[in-house]
Design an enzyme around this catalytic site. Structure first.
Site: not given
Ligand code: GLN
Length: 481
Positions: A77, A152, A176
């Site tokens: 990532k 994400s 994420s």
């Molecule tokens: N979707 C969640 C957010 O927008 C989690 C994001 C993540 O785990 N980095 O915060």
């Protein structure tokens, strides 16, 4: 590329049966074919990858052992610092920035013989659930290009889901890794907080962030986790002592294990009936394999999402203060320092990041701190207590990973609350710091992958993976369909 999994692939390379160069060319070729449509990778490190593969091959020829991931192509990532290689976090604000060091995870992977093939797309600063918040365009789901891969870490999930690499890594602050793993039909693991070093991971919400692997099988994910887990003095939150071994006990089965189906997460609003059905079939399959399954209540689990969306933005507003036009990447000139900073941040951050900074700053502001941040912290304490209660007489818990399968690109971009709801089942384990993972379990009527989540207490990875393996076996036997 790795029908036998990453261990088989690495042992072929170690024995000289296949060269690392040949393996990496296969991965780079697949990326060249599919990435223009998928946009899983922001940057392909073809030259660096070939050179790394050649180094692995030279070690093999010299009779040295390149390590447990010898020649295995790995994607990262793009919020992991890679020395000298642009690290964007999916944001324009880091434009032109090349980290002067690599994350501990990156160094451990390279030391284990892995070949880093590129950096994957993500929601800007890991804020989002669909990868549509990337400043560089959205990633597409490998099972249906009109749908999101989740987020994400959508690029890392899609890269494994599309078979471009056998192993990738992401970060999980509220889901994420697990949610995109469920949307892309792969295994994705959020380890215990502190098990994997975050040194060199660009921080989103420091009390929640964890790094973890994506793999096509439970075993591949376990192998990936074992390589990166373990104490790192460079991360002050890193757990001391040895990381628990996962692979040796993977196939011990689930006879006698106590599994709790979390009522609050199997009854969430908007739960797709096929996802509910898959979760209960997974529970039945575990029972058939000898586990003792019952329904449990984690009362605060349903409140965790609201607490998360105060705590994570609060921490983000503080972490993102460092992007000031002075120290990293983009600078937009202004008449004085303050207007330079304001202009840089206005131009460099996207809408969701700005929303989080404003929410977080508000939640932390004088006069509101107790009502918002303080209350959210108290909910976090309740989540930890409720989990402690159920883990007194349960080894693991089970829930859906996300309430639905992959949604359409564009469907939720204008509705942040609908977007946030896809994390309702994943955030409780971030608040508690416990491990949790996604295991693919069947498909819905549209042929999209469904994911089941296995949750465990702190450092419960060995038992969590055993249960995940049993679910995977049931899926292979067709119990999920
Ligand atoms: N979707 C969640 C957010 O927008 C989690 C994001 C993540 O785990 N980095 O915060």
């Amino acid at each position: 590329m790795s029908a036998g999994g990453v261990e088989a692939l690495a042992s072929e390379v170690r024995s000289g049966a296949r060269s690392g160069r040949e393996v990496v060319e296969e991965s780079l070729g697949a990326i060249e074919d599919r990435n223009p449509d998928l946009a899983a990778f922001l940057r392909v490190m073809a030259d660096e990858a070939r050179a790394a593969a050649d180094r692995v091959d030279a070690m093999v020829r010299a009779g040295d052992d390149p390590g447990p991931l010898a020649g295995v192509p790995v994607a990262l990532k793009d919020n992991f610092c890679t020395r000298g290689v642009p690290t964007t976090c999916g944001s324009k604000i880091l434009d032109g920035w090349r980290p002067p060091y690599s994350a501990t995870v990156v160094r451990r992977l390279v030391d284990a013989g892995a070949v880093i093939v590129g950096k994957t797309n993500l929601d800007e600063f890991a804020m989002g659930s669909s990868t549509e918040n990337s400043a560089f365009g959205a990633t597409h789901n490998p099972h249906d290009p009109a749908r999101v891969p989740g987020g994400s870490s959508g690029g890392s999930a899609a890269a494994v889901g599309a078979d471009l690499v056998p192993l990738s890594f992401g970060s999980d602050t509220g889901g994420s890794i697990r949610q995109p793993a469920s949307f892309c039909g792969v295994v994705g693991v959020k380890p215990t907080y502190g098990l994997v070093s975050r040194y060199g991971l660009v921080a989103f919400a420091s009390s929640l962030d964890q790094i973890g692997p994506f793999g096509r099988s439970v075993r591949d994910a376990a192998v990936g986790l074992e390589v990166v887990a373990g104490h790192d003095p460079a991360d002050s939150t890193s757990i001391h002592g040895d990381a628990p071994a996962v692979t040796p006990r993977l196939d011990e089965g689930v006879e006698g294990l106590r599994v709790g189906l979390v009522r609050e997460l199997t009854g969430v609003d908007g739960l797709q009936p096929e996802v509910a059905q898959a979760t209960s079939s997974a529970a039945t399959a575990l029972e058939a394999a000898g586990a003792i399954v019952d329904e449990v209540s984690v009362p605060s689990a349903a409140e965790a999402l609201s607490a998360y969306y105060l705590l994570a933005p609060a921490e983000a507003s503080s972490n993102l203060a460092r992007f000031d036009g002075v120290r990293y990447g983009l600078r937009v000139d202004g008449d004085d320092v303050e207007s330079m900073m304001a202009a840089t941040r206005a131009a460099g951050f996207g809408a969701e990041v700005k929303r989080r900074i404003m929410l977080g700053t508000y939640a932390l502001s004088a006069g509101y701190y107790d009502a918002y941040y303080g209350t959210a912290q108290r909910v976090r304490t309740l989540v930890i207590r409720d989990f402690d209660d159920v883990y007194r007489d349960h080894d693991v818990l089970l829930s859906p990973t996300s309430p639905t399968t992959a949604f359409a690109l564009g469907e939720r971009v204008d509705d942040p609350l609908a977007m946030y709801l896809s994390d309702v089942c994943t955030v409780p384990s971030n608040l508690s710091g416990h491990p949790a993972m996604n295991v693919p379990f069947g498909t819905d009527a549209a042929g999209l992958p469904i994911g089941v989540q296995v949750l465990a207490p702190a450092l419960g990875e060995p038992v969590m993976f055993r249960v995940a393996r049993a679910i995977e076996l049931a899926a292979l036997e067709g119990v999920s369909s």
